[in-house]
Scaffold this motif. Structure first.
Motif, PDB file in Angstrom:
ATOM      1  N   THR A   1       0.842  -1.148   0.084  1.00  0.00           N
ATOM      2  CA  THR A   1       0.057  -0.027   0.077  1.00  0.00           C
ATOM      3  C   THR A   1       0.855   1.325   0.045  1.00  0.00           C
ATOM      4  O   THR A   1       0.582   2.166  -0.805  1.00  0.00           O
ATOM      5  CB  THR A   1      -0.783   0.041   1.276  1.00  0.00           C
ATOM      6  N   PHE A   2       1.804   1.348   0.693  1.00  0.00           N
ATOM      7  CA  PHE A   2       2.852   2.376   1.001  1.00  0.00           C
ATOM      8  C   PHE A   2       3.444   2.639  -0.424  1.00  0.00           C
ATOM      9  O   PHE A   2       3.529   3.807  -0.905  1.00  0.00           O
ATOM     10  CB  PHE A   2       3.847   2.198   1.953  1.00  0.00           C
ATOM     11  N   LEU A   3       3.846   1.697  -1.212  1.00  0.00           N
ATOM     12  CA  LEU A   3       4.693   1.691  -2.388  1.00  0.00           C
ATOM     13  C   LEU A   3       3.812   2.411  -3.384  1.00  0.00           C
ATOM     14  O   LEU A   3       4.285   3.307  -4.184  1.00  0.00           O
ATOM     15  CB  LEU A   3       5.196   0.413  -2.659  1.00  0.00           C
ATOM     16  N   GLY A   4       2.626   1.876  -3.465  1.00  0.00           N
ATOM     17  CA  GLY A   4       1.477   2.563  -4.528  1.00  0.00           C
ATOM     18  C   GLY A   4       1.264   3.866  -4.379  1.00  0.00           C
ATOM     19  O   GLY A   4       1.169   4.564  -5.164  1.00  0.00           O
ATOM     20  N   LYS A   5       0.994   4.151  -2.776  1.00  0.00           N
ATOM     21  CA  LYS A   5       1.055   5.802  -2.763  1.00  0.00           C
ATOM     22  C   LYS A   5       2.092   6.547  -2.929  1.00  0.00           C
ATOM     23  O   LYS A   5       1.982   7.621  -3.581  1.00  0.00           O
ATOM     24  CB  LYS A   5       0.553   5.903  -1.160  1.00  0.00           C
ATOM     25  N   GLN A   6       3.270   6.089  -2.673  1.00  0.00           N
ATOM     26  CA  GLN A   6       4.365   6.936  -3.168  1.00  0.00           C
ATOM     27  C   GLN A   6       4.610   7.073  -4.512  1.00  0.00           C
ATOM     28  O   GLN A   6       5.132   7.961  -5.131  1.00  0.00           O
ATOM     29  CB  GLN A   6       5.667   6.207  -2.435  1.00  0.00           C
ATOM     30  N   LEU A   7       4.587   5.964  -5.429  1.00  0.00           N
ATOM     31  CA  LEU A   7       4.549   5.895  -6.577  1.00  0.00           C
ATOM     32  C   LEU A   7       3.357   6.698  -7.372  1.00  0.00           C
ATOM     33  O   LEU A   7       3.967   7.643  -8.252  1.00  0.00           O
ATOM     34  CB  LEU A   7       4.329   4.404  -7.483  1.00  0.00           C
TER      35      LEU A   7
ATOM     36  N   LEU B   1      -0.785  -3.209  -4.445  1.00  0.00           N
ATOM     37  CA  LEU B   1      -0.113  -1.905  -4.948  1.00  0.00           C
ATOM     38  C   LEU B   1      -1.030  -1.137  -5.910  1.00  0.00           C
ATOM     39  O   LEU B   1      -1.097   0.264  -5.815  1.00  0.00           O
ATOM     40  CB  LEU B   1       1.222  -2.344  -5.281  1.00  0.00           C
ATOM     41  N   LEU B   2      -1.586  -1.840  -6.745  1.00  0.00           N
ATOM     42  CA  LEU B   2      -2.287  -1.146  -7.749  1.00  0.00           C
ATOM     43  C   LEU B   2      -3.423  -0.511  -7.224  1.00  0.00           C
ATOM     44  O   LEU B   2      -3.940   0.769  -7.687  1.00  0.00           O
ATOM     45  CB  LEU B   2      -2.563  -2.036  -8.840  1.00  0.00           C
ATOM     46  N   GLU B   3      -4.076  -1.108  -6.294  1.00  0.00           N
ATOM     47  CA  GLU B   3      -5.362  -0.433  -5.473  1.00  0.00           C
ATOM     48  C   GLU B   3      -4.872   1.007  -4.961  1.00  0.00           C
ATOM     49  O   GLU B   3      -5.778   1.995  -5.097  1.00  0.00           O
ATOM     50  CB  GLU B   3      -5.784  -1.580  -4.492  1.00  0.00           C
TER      51      GLU B   3
ATOM     52  N   LEU C   1      -2.159  -6.813 -15.019  1.00  0.00           N
ATOM     53  CA  LEU C   1      -2.288  -5.398 -15.310  1.00  0.00           C
ATOM     54  C   LEU C   1      -3.622  -4.947 -16.318  1.00  0.00           C
ATOM     55  O   LEU C   1      -4.242  -3.871 -16.335  1.00  0.00           O
ATOM     56  CB  LEU C   1      -1.052  -4.866 -15.904  1.00  0.00           C
ATOM     57  N   ASN C   2      -3.846  -6.033 -17.006  1.00  0.00           N
ATOM     58  CA  ASN C   2      -5.034  -5.764 -17.970  1.00  0.00           C
ATOM     59  C   ASN C   2      -6.367  -5.751 -17.264  1.00  0.00           C
ATOM     60  O   ASN C   2      -7.287  -5.456 -17.859  1.00  0.00           O
ATOM     61  CB  ASN C   2      -4.981  -7.045 -18.968  1.00  0.00           C
ATOM     62  N   THR C   3      -6.495  -6.215 -16.033  1.00  0.00           N
ATOM     63  CA  THR C   3      -7.756  -6.146 -15.475  1.00  0.00           C
ATOM     64  C   THR C   3      -7.656  -5.285 -14.276  1.00  0.00           C
ATOM     65  O   THR C   3      -8.535  -4.974 -13.662  1.00  0.00           O
ATOM     66  CB  THR C   3      -7.788  -7.494 -14.466  1.00  0.00           C
ATOM     67  N   TYR C   4      -6.722  -4.127 -14.392  1.00  0.00           N
ATOM     68  CA  TYR C   4      -6.602  -3.205 -13.753  1.00  0.00           C
ATOM     69  C   TYR C   4      -7.617  -1.936 -13.650  1.00  0.00           C
ATOM     70  O   TYR C   4      -7.745  -1.643 -14.965  1.00  0.00           O
ATOM     71  CB  TYR C   4      -5.079  -2.398 -13.475  1.00  0.00           C
TER      72      TYR C   4
END
Length: 943
Positions: free
Chosen positions: A699-705, A865-867, A940-943
């Motif tokens: 979660t942290f990495l998704g937010k910082q990206l 992460l994607l979420e 990635l295609n279902t994101y």
């Protein structure tokens, strides 16, 4: 077909090819496909003979084999089976026989294929034999000094009674084991199939089981033996399982098989215990290259390779040529005995009958220095370690001229050959000490070749290239561990073995040039009034490509990777990024270490000097050089910022960049001082995190990206960037995309050779399909997708890309004060480190290292992460009615996130595919890149 009795049919049968020796023709045939060889066999009688040689079909088969191999009674039959050729009865009728053709080359090969070693009589040899030896005796007399044959060490092992061919076959018959053979492919065979092969084969260099993963394939085998008490110290044990180099092998082989001449990897020592059968061993001390062996040392990266005849060929063809004083130290190893092979010793093994053995390599305090030396950058010392003074260039050997012996006319000296790749061959002869045996019957030939050469760490370290430090030099693919693993290993040893720090420091000075970087660190600390460096702090930490030090509340990084010019652009880009980060007041700034100071350290007129530098000007030490600064660079707010860095990379078009600062590069180093983060890097905590901690990290990495990819970047102002050789020149294509896509095009040009040089386990069929999967018009389509025609094209803006969010660039801190015995129960991510490799491009690129290195392919963490990332991978700029323009199938493919990401992986400058193929074993049998893409990136295609 009939001939006259004495007629030589070779000239007529081979025509123009008759000028070539049989050996050359046989080598050329190996490059043909099986069907071509079958057709060529019909050309003439001699071609029929050459095209039906079993060694030829063995080579063809091993190059094509995939998965577990099943031997069909002959290599030709096995190859045709793999090719799907129907095995009709008349296809295997008796072969034709022709007179009037005699080939000494084929005869020798036939003899080696069919000879028996029943009469291969030897005496007991001259290696010392000991029983019930103490650890203290072993350390004083043998460890890292000379070989010894030990009895009694395996008496209590269950393997002493159960590791027979029949019993192993009964229990592990269905288990596939790795096979050793002279082919780049990794071959395995079910044990029952291997035993069937072993009993029926008549090969000159038979396959044998040589499996470093046998403990994973058959875990019960590990319960059948234990490491003898003499060899239990192994400093590689502190490495993670994934980082530790191969160190133990199960070995099973038939009569005539064996290991050809070699020195064990990384100059480690080894023990080898035989459980059944008999093995003949031959050994030469370090620096004595055996007759018939050629050593290659690559000048660029120090990689070492060896050309050597097979074990059987050496014993039959070369051993008889040796004078008594030049013969190796040798012995016959019997069931239940163990032989110890010290660091750097050449050895060759021949199985006199079917054998089963187990062996392990290790690092201890006695050979630690040699292991560090072998991992040090450069090539000269590696040649000296293996070939003695024969590896010296003429100019380096003048002082030793009176001490070194003359070689015979057949010897190739190190300096006779090209500078690009040094080759050393020892063809016997030369003066020797020819001393008598001592009272124990052990030959004193240990010293017969030395005459000035000493296998002493101080002597060998004197041949290091002092100007080539570890951080700024190509890494040898032949090294047993990677650069990151080696740095982590030394750091762990430093922390875990404080009583051995004097020795570890010496090894670090050899492998890392640690003494030089410590001096640089002390000068920076003095200039900024920082605390003195303590004993705990004087070794670089982490696994990055630049020396990093942690001092009380400070972290200091010296930029050295790639030379001075690359270092200046690395720090300059990072400082520009921090400036923008502060002005944008981005939430990301609270998760990046606070920058306290930055500057330039240089050595001038016998002393070190330091000048501060904030990235907003060209330092005097640089501006005074002969570097040609253009006006636009001089007028830039950050002259070494992102766009000037991008332009430099573009000029070099993916090739190693020359350092334009010339002589400055060896004594000028940029540096940065940041506030030290409390806690540990993720690489140190990976195995200790709870699942909840891992999800929080995702979660942290998704937010910082997200924060990183929303951050603005400087406008493109350089005209050179606007005029790159992009495949389309439409003015409405953003300049950033032109630059990014053109860089991809450059990487595509040498992608095949780059992947081959990395030695990836990529199926050959995939290598031939890269152009089909990424056609040249891919880059046209990519630009078309990202141009803005105000007609509803789907576009995605470029963003900052960290490009290196890996396990050593994520910092974590304890999530609570609760701890047991100083060990925290949970950790939370706090900072992302190291922004010196920043670039501008497609944000999808930042997902690649996180998914492969941080998450190790864990799909659940990747979804998390994607979420939290929350940004669209494709952003739609729609017409006013809210609909998007329909795209054709080609553009749909380019818009597909999994396809685009897979293309970036193939074209990546790092060995991304190697990581993918190590995580997903099923990829090794993939027949298309689409299959690889769907296995790894379909999420990635279902994101």
């Amino acid at each position: 077909m009939t001939t006259l009795g004495q007629r030589d049919r070779r000239p007529e049968a081979l025509g123009s090819l008759s000028v070539l020796p049989d050996e050359t023709i046989c080598v050329l045939l190996e490059y043909l496909a099986p069907r071509d060889i079958a057709n060529l066999a019909c050309v003439s009688s001699v071609m029929y003979i050459l095209c039906n040689e079993e060694p030829l079909w063995m080579s063809l088969c091993l190059r094509r084999a995939k998965g577990p191999l099943e031997y069909k009674g002959s290599w030709k039959k096995t190859t045709l089976h793999l090719e799907g050729v129907a095995q009709e009865n008349d296809a295997y009728r008796k072969p034709f026989h022709f007179d009037g053709f005699m080939s000494m080359y084929l005869y020798k090969r036939f003899y080696r294929c069919n000879t028996s070693l029943d009469g291969f009589s030897f005496d007991d040899g001259n290696v010392e034999r000991r029983r019930d030896i103490s650890l203290d005796e072993f350390s004083k007399e043998y460890d890292a000094k000379k070989p010894v044959l030990l009895s009694g060490l395996a008496d209590s092992w269950p393997a002493s009674n159960t590791w027979t061919i029949d019993q192993l076959s009964e229990k592990y018959g269905e288990v596939p084991f790795r096979i050793s053979q002279r082919s780049p492919n990794k071959i395995s065979m079910k044990f029952k199939d291997y035993i069937s092969y072993m009993k029926t084969q008549r090969d000159e260099d038979p396959l044998y089981v040589f499996d470093d993963k046998f403990g994973e394939a058959a875990p019960d085998l590990l319960k059948d033996y234990s490491v003898p008490h003499l060899f239990q110290e192994d400093w590689f044990e502190i490495l993670d399982k994934e980082s530790r180099p191969p160190y133990r092998w199960l070995i099973v082989g038939p009569e005539r098989s064996g290991a050809s001449w070699h020195v064990d990897p990384a100059l480690t020592s080894a023990w080898n215990t035989l459980l059944c059968g008999r093995k003949r061993w031959a050994l030469y001390p370090p620096g004595k290259v055996p007759l018939g062996v050629t050593v290659h040392v690559n000048e660029d990266d120090g990689d070492v390779s060896i050309d050597t005849p097979s074990s059987l060929q050496w014993w039959l063809d070369y051993y008889p040529l040796l004078a008594d004083e030049d013969k190796p130290i040798e012995c016959t190893l019997l069931a239940g005995e163990t032989i110890y092979v010290p660091s750097g010793w050449w050895h060759c093994i021949l199985n006199l009958e079917p054998t089963v053995a187990v062996t392990q390599n290790f690092v201890n305090k006695e050979n630690f220095g040699f292991v560090c030396l072998d991992m040090a950058p450069g090539y000269h010392h590696k040649g000296v370690c293996r070939a003695g003074l024969l590896a010296l260039d003429d100019e380096n050997s003048e002082d030793l001229e009176n001490e070194t012996h003359d070689e015979d006319d057949n010897t190739l000296s190190y300096s006779d050959l090209t500078r690009k790749e040094k080759r050393i061959r020892m063809n016997g002869g030369g003066e020797t000490e020819n001393q008598e045996e001592d009272a124990n019957g052990v030959s004193k030939r240990y010293n017969m070749w030395k005459n000035g050469f000493s296998y002493n760490i101080d002597f060998l370290a004197s041949f290091l290239d002092k100007e080539r430090d570890h951080y700024n030099f190509p890494w040898s693919m032949g090294n047993s561990v990677g650069q990151r693993e080696m740095r982590a290993w030394l750091s762990k040893l430093w922390a875990l073995k404080p009583e051995m720090r004097e020795l570890i420091w010496k090894g670090a000075c050899i492998a890392l040039n640690a003494e030089k970087w410590l001096r640089c660190l002390e000068e920076v600390c003095t200039f900024h009034n920082l605390p003195f460096v303590t004993e705990d702090e004087k070794l670089p930490v982490g696994t990055g490509s630049n020396p990093v030090y942690l001092l009380s509340d400070y972290a200091i990084k010296l930029f050295v990777e790639g030379g001075l010019e690359q270092s200046m652009y690395g720090l300059g880009t990072e400082l520009e990024f921090y400036d923008i980060l502060g002005r944008a007041d981005s939430p990301l700034k609270t998760h990046i270490p606070e920058v306290l100071e930055s500057g330039i350290l240089f050595f001038e007129k016998g002393s070190y000097k330091v000048v501060p530098w904030d990235g907003k000007r060209i330092p005097d030490i640089i501006s005074s050089s002969n570097f040609d600064f253009d006006a636009s660079m001089l007028n830039s707010e950050f002259p070494f910022g992102i766009w000037n860095k991008t332009l430099r990379e573009h000029r070099n078009q993916g090739k190693p960049a020359p350092d334009s600062f010339g002589s400055l590069s060896s004594h000028v180093w940029p540096y940065i001082i940041t506030k030290r983060c409390k806690g540990k890097i993720f690489a140190q905590l990976r195995d200790d995190l709870t699942w909840n901690d891992a999800q929080n990290l995702a979660t942290f990495l998704g937010k910082q990206l997200r924060n990183l990819h929303l951050l603005p970047y400087p406008l493109v102002t350089r005209s050179e960037l606007l005029n790159v050789n992009a495949v389309h020149e439409e003015l409405n294509i953003p300049a950033e995309w032109k630059v990014f896509v053109d860089a991809l095009r450059q990487k595509k040009k040498d992608v095949t050779s780059r992947l081959e040089n990395w030695g990836n386990p990529i199926p050959r069929a995939l290598m031939t399909k890269i152009d089909e999967y990424i056609p040249d018009d891919f880059f046209v389509d990519l630009l078309n997708v990202f141009k803005d025609t105000n007609g509803g094209d789907e576009i995605k803006p470029c963003t900052w890309i960290h490009s290196d969010v890996m396990d050593d660039n994520i910092h974590m801190e304890p999530s609570s004060d609760d701890s047991v015995d100083g060990q925290h129960n949970s950790w939370r991510p706090s900072h992302i480190l190291d922004f010196s490799d920043l670039s501008i491009g497609d944000p999808i690129c930042d997902l690649i290292p996180i998914y492969l290195d941080v998450f190790r392919g864990d799909a659940d963490l990747f979804k998390k992460l994607l979420e939290s990332y929350g940004l669209p991978l494709i952003r739609s700029r729609s017409p006013e009615n809210g609909t998007t323009k329909t795209t054709d199938s080609t553009r749909k493919k380019v818009l597909c996130p999994s396809y685009r990401t897979m293309c970036y992986c193939i074209l990546h400058e790092e060995n991304v595919l190697g990581a993918m193929f190590s995580i997903w074993d099923e990829l090794r049998t993939a027949e298309s890149w689409e299959q690889v893409e769907q296995t790894v990136w379909s999420l990635l295609n279902t994101y």
